[in-house]
Design a protein around this motif. Structure first.
Motif, PDB file in Angstrom:
ATOM      1  N   VAL A 156       0.844  -1.201   0.000  1.00  0.00           N
ATOM      2  CA  VAL A 156       0.000   0.000   0.000  1.00  0.00           C
ATOM      3  C   VAL A 156       0.878   1.250   0.000  1.00  0.00           C
ATOM      4  CG1 VAL A 156      -1.686   1.339   1.314  1.00  0.00           C
ATOM      5  CG2 VAL A 156      -1.949  -1.146   1.126  1.00  0.00           C
ATOM      6  N   ARG A 157       1.915   1.228   0.832  1.00  0.00           N
ATOM      7  CA  ARG A 157       2.822   2.375   0.913  1.00  0.00           C
ATOM      8  C   ARG A 157       3.548   2.604  -0.414  1.00  0.00           C
ATOM      9  NH1 ARG A 157       7.747   4.362   1.327  1.00  0.00           N
ATOM     10  NH2 ARG A 157       8.543   2.400   0.513  1.00  0.00           N
ATOM     11  N   LEU A 159       2.643   1.654  -3.477  1.00  0.00           N
ATOM     12  CA  LEU A 159       1.711   2.135  -4.496  1.00  0.00           C
ATOM     13  C   LEU A 159       1.398   3.611  -4.283  1.00  0.00           C
ATOM     14  CD1 LEU A 159      -0.145   1.634  -6.902  1.00  0.00           C
ATOM     15  CD2 LEU A 159      -1.916   0.879  -5.283  1.00  0.00           C
ATOM     16  N   THR A 160       1.173   4.014  -3.033  1.00  0.00           N
ATOM     17  CA  THR A 160       0.922   5.423  -2.730  1.00  0.00           C
ATOM     18  C   THR A 160       2.104   6.283  -3.150  1.00  0.00           C
ATOM     19  OG1 THR A 160      -0.440   4.781  -0.824  1.00  0.00           O
ATOM     20  CG2 THR A 160       0.330   7.058  -0.893  1.00  0.00           C
ATOM     21  N   ALA A 161       3.313   5.809  -2.879  1.00  0.00           N
ATOM     22  CA  ALA A 161       4.520   6.563  -3.228  1.00  0.00           C
ATOM     23  C   ALA A 161       4.646   6.715  -4.742  1.00  0.00           C
ATOM     24  CB  ALA A 161       5.753   5.883  -2.646  1.00  0.00           C
ATOM     25  N   MET A 162       4.419   5.630  -5.491  1.00  0.00           N
ATOM     26  CA  MET A 162       4.536   5.716  -6.941  1.00  0.00           C
ATOM     27  C   MET A 162       3.475   6.641  -7.536  1.00  0.00           C
ATOM     28  SD  MET A 162       5.725   1.936  -8.291  1.00  0.00           S
ATOM     29  CE  MET A 162       4.405   1.008  -7.487  1.00  0.00           C
ATOM     30  N   GLN A 163       2.263   6.566  -7.017  1.00  0.00           N
ATOM     31  CA  GLN A 163       1.216   7.455  -7.510  1.00  0.00           C
ATOM     32  C   GLN A 163       1.527   8.912  -7.181  1.00  0.00           C
ATOM     33  OE1 GLN A 163      -2.411   5.800  -5.837  1.00  0.00           O
ATOM     34  NE2 GLN A 163      -2.649   4.369  -7.538  1.00  0.00           N
ATOM     35  N   THR A 164       2.115   9.150  -6.007  1.00  0.00           N
ATOM     36  CA  THR A 164       2.508  10.509  -5.630  1.00  0.00           C
ATOM     37  C   THR A 164       3.616  11.020  -6.540  1.00  0.00           C
ATOM     38  OG1 THR A 164       1.882  10.142  -3.317  1.00  0.00           O
ATOM     39  CG2 THR A 164       3.439  11.921  -3.747  1.00  0.00           C
ATOM     40  N   SER A 165       4.588  10.173  -6.842  1.00  0.00           N
ATOM     41  CA  SER A 165       5.672  10.555  -7.748  1.00  0.00           C
ATOM     42  C   SER A 165       5.141  10.894  -9.130  1.00  0.00           C
ATOM     43  CB  SER A 165       6.714   9.438  -7.838  1.00  0.00           C
ATOM     44  OG  SER A 165       7.409   9.282  -6.614  1.00  0.00           O
ATOM     45  N   ASP A 166       4.228  10.069  -9.638  1.00  0.00           N
ATOM     46  CA  ASP A 166       3.666  10.303 -10.964  1.00  0.00           C
ATOM     47  C   ASP A 166       2.897  11.616 -11.013  1.00  0.00           C
ATOM     48  OD1 ASP A 166       4.727   7.899 -11.714  1.00  0.00           O
ATOM     49  OD2 ASP A 166       2.804   6.853 -11.907  1.00  0.00           O
ATOM     50  N   ALA A 167       2.133  11.878  -9.973  1.00  0.00           N
ATOM     51  CA  ALA A 167       1.265  13.055  -9.977  1.00  0.00           C
ATOM     52  C   ALA A 167       2.036  14.354  -9.779  1.00  0.00           C
ATOM     53  CB  ALA A 167       0.199  12.922  -8.882  1.00  0.00           C
ATOM     54  N   ASN A 168       3.188  14.289  -9.105  1.00  0.00           N
ATOM     55  CA  ASN A 168       3.894  15.508  -8.724  1.00  0.00           C
ATOM     56  C   ASN A 168       5.302  15.622  -9.280  1.00  0.00           C
ATOM     57  OD1 ASN A 168       1.964  16.742  -6.526  1.00  0.00           O
ATOM     58  ND2 ASN A 168       2.067  14.552  -6.082  1.00  0.00           N
ATOM     59  N   THR A 177       5.904   8.195   3.853  1.00  0.00           N
ATOM     60  CA  THR A 177       4.472   8.009   3.973  1.00  0.00           C
ATOM     61  C   THR A 177       3.800   9.352   3.709  1.00  0.00           C
ATOM     62  OG1 THR A 177       4.594   8.399   6.370  1.00  0.00           O
ATOM     63  CG2 THR A 177       4.603   6.100   5.626  1.00  0.00           C
ATOM     64  N   PRO A 178       2.523   9.361   3.349  1.00  0.00           N
ATOM     65  CA  PRO A 178       1.843  10.625   3.057  1.00  0.00           C
ATOM     66  C   PRO A 178       1.978  11.620   4.214  1.00  0.00           C
ATOM     67  CG  PRO A 178       0.490   8.797   2.362  1.00  0.00           C
ATOM     68  CD  PRO A 178       1.651   8.192   3.101  1.00  0.00           C
ATOM     69  N   GLY A 179       2.283  12.867   3.872  1.00  0.00           N
ATOM     70  CA  GLY A 179       2.506  13.906   4.864  1.00  0.00           C
ATOM     71  C   GLY A 179       3.977  14.224   5.055  1.00  0.00           C
ATOM     72  N   CYS A 180       4.843  13.282   4.683  1.00  0.00           N
ATOM     73  CA  CYS A 180       6.282  13.532   4.765  1.00  0.00           C
ATOM     74  C   CYS A 180       6.733  14.337   3.538  1.00  0.00           C
ATOM     75  CB  CYS A 180       7.051  12.210   4.815  1.00  0.00           C
ATOM     76  SG  CYS A 180       6.738  11.211   6.279  1.00  0.00           S
ATOM     77  N   ASP A 181       7.874  15.002   3.675  1.00  0.00           N
ATOM     78  CA  ASP A 181       8.430  15.751   2.554  1.00  0.00           C
ATOM     79  C   ASP A 181       8.837  14.812   1.426  1.00  0.00           C
ATOM     80  OD1 ASP A 181       8.028  18.049   3.965  1.00  0.00           O
ATOM     81  OD2 ASP A 181      10.154  18.485   4.313  1.00  0.00           O
ATOM     82  N   VAL A 182       8.832  15.349   0.213  1.00  0.00           N
ATOM     83  CA  VAL A 182       9.247  14.591  -0.962  1.00  0.00           C
ATOM     84  C   VAL A 182      10.534  15.194  -1.515  1.00  0.00           C
ATOM     85  CG1 VAL A 182       6.905  13.893  -1.537  1.00  0.00           C
ATOM     86  CG2 VAL A 182       7.824  16.034  -2.468  1.00  0.00           C
ATOM     87  N   ILE A 183      11.198  14.444  -2.377  1.00  0.00           N
ATOM     88  CA  ILE A 183      12.478  14.874  -2.937  1.00  0.00           C
ATOM     89  C   ILE A 183      12.269  15.517  -4.306  1.00  0.00           C
ATOM     90  CG2 ILE A 183      14.716  14.069  -3.792  1.00  0.00           C
ATOM     91  CD1 ILE A 183      14.579  11.840  -1.686  1.00  0.00           C
ATOM     92  N   VAL A 184      12.837  16.705  -4.464  1.00  0.00           N
ATOM     93  CA  VAL A 184      12.763  17.436  -5.729  1.00  0.00           C
ATOM     94  C   VAL A 184      13.864  16.914  -6.656  1.00  0.00           C
ATOM     95  CG1 VAL A 184      12.847  19.715  -6.805  1.00  0.00           C
ATOM     96  CG2 VAL A 184      11.906  19.455  -4.483  1.00  0.00           C
ATOM     97  N   PRO A 185      13.560  16.679  -7.933  1.00  0.00           N
ATOM     98  CA  PRO A 185      14.606  16.211  -8.841  1.00  0.00           C
ATOM     99  C   PRO A 185      15.804  17.155  -8.843  1.00  0.00           C
ATOM    100  CG  PRO A 185      12.459  16.037  -9.885  1.00  0.00           C
ATOM    101  CD  PRO A 185      12.250  16.784  -8.595  1.00  0.00           C
ATOM    102  N   PRO A 186      17.031  16.647  -8.806  1.00  0.00           N
ATOM    103  CA  PRO A 186      18.215  17.504  -8.771  1.00  0.00           C
ATOM    104  C   PRO A 186      18.406  18.246 -10.087  1.00  0.00           C
ATOM    105  CG  PRO A 186      18.856  15.208  -9.017  1.00  0.00           C
ATOM    106  CD  PRO A 186      17.385  15.211  -8.755  1.00  0.00           C
TER     107      PRO A 186
END
Length: 213
Positions: A156-157, A159-168, A177-186
């Protein structure tokens, strides 16, 4: 009759096509176009570790469905064996299996997806899990040993991460996990590196920047 493509799958390439019989009737990879699909194998019906995994997937089925993701199981057993095992799980554990299970007696799907590993067992599929995106592209593969059950929460985690990456258009750090910071492409050019510090991200160095969503 099954009809599968030949060759081992690789991440970010088209998942091997299939047209198979299941406990819910015939299914093909094309049936899942527009949805995510988790295809997972287990060594055999009526085995204890697999039973716990199927119960775990069944309990999470609604959660996956809410994420536009279908589940599809597989083992080197017949539909009749699958149906009997499903009934046993219902009778003994009070859990109904809501997703189809592939009849793969001829091992065609198992071979196409690399589920048969020499040395693990001659006629059993290892605990392999494949994430296929709505375009039919294989996005992730996870293998477990025969002796240890999978973590459905991790799927579940992931799949959520991959969908978040695709969307953003971002990456996610270890354990995200949702709510944590994400990494900006360098940045990819000297000019972009020079601008990075002023772009408003939490930047530790030019190659490592994070942000909240």
């Amino acid at each position: 009759m099954s009809n599968v493509s030949v060759g081992l799958p690789r991440i970010n390439e088209p998942a091997p096509a299939f047209n198979v019989k299941t406990t819910h009737g015939e299914r093909s990879l094309a049936d899942y176009k527009g949805k995510w699909l988790i295809l997972f194998s287990h060594p055999a019906d009526f085995t204890p570790v697999c039973t716990t995994e199927f119960i775990g997937f069944a309990k999470a089925a609604d959660q996956f469905k809410a994420m536009n993701c279908e589940l599809l199981g597989l083992s080197i057993d017949s539909i009749y064996s699958h149906l009997a095992w499903m009934q046993s799980i219902k009778n003994n554990f009070g859990v109904e299996i809501p997703f189809p299970i592939i009849d793969d007696i001829k091992m065609e799907v198992a071979q196409a997806y690399g589920m048969i590993h020499p040395g693990a067992a001659d006629t059993q599929a290892v605990r392999a899990t494949f994430f296929i995106d709505p375009n039919g592209t294989l996005r992730a593969m996870v293998y477990y040993p025969m002796s240890n059950g999978r973590s459905i929460d991790e799927f579940v985690r992931l799949l959520t991460a991959m969908q978040t990456s695709d969307a953003n258009q971002v990456a996610t750090p270890a354990g995200w996990t949702p709510g944590c910071d994400v990494i900006v492409p360098p940045p990819k050019t000297p000019e972009a590196i020079a601008k990075r510090m002023g772009e408003g991200y939490d930047t530790k160095d030019w190659y490592f920047s994070t942000k909240s969503l």
